[in-house]
Design an enzyme around this catalytic site. Structure first.
Site, PDB file in Angstrom:
ATOM      1  N   ASP A   1      54.605  30.935  32.916  1.00  0.00           N
ATOM      2  CA  ASP A   1      53.792  30.008  33.919  1.00  0.00           C
ATOM      3  C   ASP A   1      54.207  28.707  33.695  1.00  0.00           C
ATOM      4  OD1 ASP A   1      52.929  32.383  34.735  1.00  0.00           O
ATOM      5  OD2 ASP A   1      50.630  31.867  34.229  1.00  0.00           O
TER       6      ASP A   1
ATOM      7  N   ASP B   1      46.292  38.423  44.815  1.00  0.00           N
ATOM      8  CA  ASP B   1      45.571  37.988  43.996  1.00  0.00           C
ATOM      9  C   ASP B   1      44.118  38.101  44.562  1.00  0.00           C
ATOM     10  OD1 ASP B   1      47.712  37.181  42.796  1.00  0.00           O
ATOM     11  OD2 ASP B   1      47.424  35.123  43.499  1.00  0.00           O
TER      12      ASP B   1
END
Length: 239
Positions: A8, A129
Site C-alpha cells: 500500500d 469494498d
C-alpha cells in the site's frame, strides 16, 4: 489459490491503514521497490499494489513508486486506487502492470465500466469494498446502499479478470477474514474472487482456499511478522 502480498502506497512510502482510516497509518518502509523485491525473494508469484492517495484523490498519485516496483520484479503486479478514466488505464498498463483494479467508478458509472472491460478484456479486476455488506467508495470514505453481492452479480457479466472483495471492518485488524461473506461472493459469481481484509494466519489462508476463493491478499500480518509468506504459500498449496 493465489497469495498476493499487499504493498500500500502513500506519499511514496509503504504503509498500512486500520480499517481504511487515513488517520490510522503505520509506515513500514520508504522504498517500495525494495519491499517488492523482498516479497518476491520470499516466494511471491504476484503482488497487489494500492495507491492510497489515488483512491482518495481520484487520480493516480504514486506513479514513480509504482513504476519502480514494476521494473524491479519479474512477477505480475496489479494496481488499485485512483483508476477512473481510460487514459489512466492505458498509461498504467503501458507501465507493465498485469491488471488494474477498478473500484469507485465501477459503482458510479456502470456504462463506463462496460466500455472499459470490453476495451481491455481480462486486464481489469473490480474491487468491491464493503462495510456491513454494503459497497463503500472513494477510498472507503463513503458507504452506499448497494449490496456487495448484487454489484458482484452485475459486474461478473463483463469480461473482467477477477473481483477483489474487501471487508473494511476486518482490514488491518488481524482478527480473521469474513469467511461467510467471502464464500457467498465466490458462490454468487462465475469469475475468480480474491479475498481481502483480515487475513492473519495460515489457517485463515487454508480456510479461504477450502471455501473456493481464487486468491487472497495479505498485508499487515506479513509486515509485522505474525505470518510468514512461506507459511501462507504452503497453506494455499495444501488445499
Amino acid at each position: 489459490m493465489e497469495v498476493w502480498p499487499a504493498i500500500d502506497l502513500r506519499g511514496g512510502n509503504c504503509v498500512r491503514l486500520l480499517q481504511g482510516d487515513y488517520s490510522r497509518e503505520t509506515v513500514f518502509g520508504n522504498d517500495p521497490a525494495a519491499m517488492a523485491r523482498r516479497w518476491v525473494a520470499q516466494g511471491a508469484s504476484c503482488l497487489h499494489l494500492v495507491d492510497l492517495d489515488g483512491a482518495r484523490d481520484g487520480h493516480s498519485v504514486n506513479r514513480a513508486a509504482i513504476e519502480a516496483i514494476v521494473h524491479t520484479v519479474p512477477v505480475p503486479c496489479e494496481l488499485g486506487g485512483g483508476i477512473r478514466d481510460r487514459e489512466t488505464i492505458q498509461q498504467m498498463l503501458d507501465l507493465g502492470l498485469t491488471r488494474l483494479v477498478i473500484g469507485t467508478k465501477a459503482l458510479k458509472d456502470p456504462a463506463w465500466l462496460h466500455e472499459m472491460c470490453n476495451a481491455f478484456p481480462g486486464r481489469l479486476a473490480v474491487g468491491i469494498d464493503a462495510r456491513d455488506g454494503r459497497v463503500a467508495t472513494d477510498g472507503w470514505l463513503s458507504v452506499s446502499d448497494v449490496p456487495a453481492v448484487q454489484l458482484a452479480e452485475q459486474i461478473s457479466r463483463e469480461p473482467i479478470a477477477a473481483i477483489i472483495y474487501t471487508d473494511i471492518a476486518r482490514d488491518g485488524m488481524m482478527n480473521g477474514p469474513n469467511f461467510e461473506a467471502m464464500e457467498q461472493m465466490q458462490r454468487a459469481v462465475g469469475v475468480p474472487v480474491v479475498a481481502s481484509g483480515g487475513v492473519t494466519t495460515a489457517e485463515d489462508v487454508r480456510q479461504l482456499a477450502q471455501r473456493g476463493l481464487a486468491g487472497c491478499i495479505i498485508g499487515r500480518t506479513l509486515y509485522e511478522g505474525k505470518l510468514t509468506l512461506a507459511s501462507a504459500l504452503a497453506a494455499a498449496a495444501a488445499t
